[in-house]
Design an enzyme around this catalytic site. Sequence first.
Site, mmCIF file in Angstrom:
data_model
loop_
_atom_site.group_PDB
_atom_site.id
_atom_site.type_symbol
_atom_site.label_atom_id
_atom_site.label_comp_id
_atom_site.label_asym_id
_atom_site.label_seq_id
_atom_site.Cartn_x
_atom_site.Cartn_y
_atom_site.Cartn_z
ATOM 1 N N HIS A 1 -6.207 -40.804 -18.097
ATOM 2 C CA HIS A 1 -7.060 -41.161 -19.240
ATOM 3 C C HIS A 1 -8.466 -41.590 -18.808
ATOM 4 C CE1 HIS A 1 -7.291 -42.633 -23.524
ATOM 5 N NE2 HIS A 1 -6.348 -41.737 -23.648
ATOM 6 N N HIS B 1 -6.176 -29.524 -25.496
ATOM 7 C CA HIS B 1 -6.000 -30.939 -25.878
ATOM 8 C C HIS B 1 -5.970 -30.993 -27.398
ATOM 9 C CE1 HIS B 1 -8.136 -34.820 -26.918
ATOM 10 N NE2 HIS B 1 -7.258 -35.271 -26.048
#
Length: 382
Positions: free
Chosen positions: A185, A285
Amino acid sequence: MKITRLTTYRVAPRWMFLKVETDEGITGWGEPVLEGRARTVEAAVQEFAETLIGQDPMRINDLWQTMYRGHFYRGGAILMSAIAGIDQALWDIKGKALGVPVYQLLGGLVRDKMKVYSWVGGDRPADIVADMQRLMEGGFDTFKLNGTEEFGLLDTPRAIDTAVAKIAGVHDALGTQVSFGIDFHGRVSAPMAKPLLKALEPFRPLFVEEPVLAEQAEHYARLAASTSIPLAAGERMYSRFEFKRVLEAGGIAIVQPDLSHAGGITECHKIASMAEAYDVAFAPHCPLGPVALAACLQVDFVSHNAVLQEQSMGIHYNKGAELLDYVINKEDFRIANGYIHALPKPGLGVEVDEERVIRAAKNAPDWHNPIWRHKDGSVAEW
Ligand SMILES: O=C(O)[C@H](O)[C@@H](O)[C@@H](O)[C@H](O)CO
Ligand SMILES: [Mg+2]
């Protein structure tokens, strides 16, 4: 045909839908959103509307190039998310006008079904195994989870051990019954990514995502040389012009552009093709809504190197609305044994429940991600 109106709808949980109307009664839907910056993207969409109204929506390539090149400044998360949602809606219009799904306009299917994965755990991974076991009953065997919480620029062996222990717990419990990607992340610095990747190798994750921040892309090749774990990135890269440097430098095994951030179907289809030339996999994504997912699927089904599709069912962000709450043709999005089929209906293949969208837009939450801080009070990557 001419574009007559662009209307944006910010809705729970943190999405924004765009309706593009035409003088022939055909409407296209897009999802131009940047999580936490929806109002900024909304302003960008409305600015683009000034040049789009009156134009022929069928000329997608010219409208895309005009939006990208025509206003001097270009690229970046906000403008490319606005262009992305508009592009999605234009493809939706074109497919509906011609009576075919977008994938037919892009050359037809390269596969019969597309592998999808599910998020488990939240920002602070816990109860991960229980989440996986619940989803395995629904046929999932591929997952993604956050690898760490806040992580210091220089952190301790103990912090590494804490991160590894979560993954070891999953591996001990489920072994190779499941595959999982670990999302760093962007929370892990370049100095810490190398030891953390090494410590995770025994558990053979499917990939590690955003091993460092996109602005540290020059580390991808060095990190890839230090580990056998495939590295993935792309959600914070917004055009071919960013991906080309990463592909040329090497190190990334899986590119993950977001169809609602990287210029839409027009741009991400090109990114998929570029990646294929470097033997790099394509795994869009998509922690977002149904229109964004439909756009991803249209590109997945025409891209040989598409390997995995993120979808947001049950994701920790979907508070106040779930993936299919604004969709009429829910059955078209059915996931069986971890796969989804091509959406059969014309355009993007989503029948948007417009009344529900309009109702939800009346009290949309203004979602922002939390601001995390390290123990010393300095801001931490969330
Ligand atoms: O892989 C993922 O889904 C992403 O890292 C996701 O957690 C973020 O993009 C989040 O949506 C940003 O607000
Ligand atoms: Mg991610």
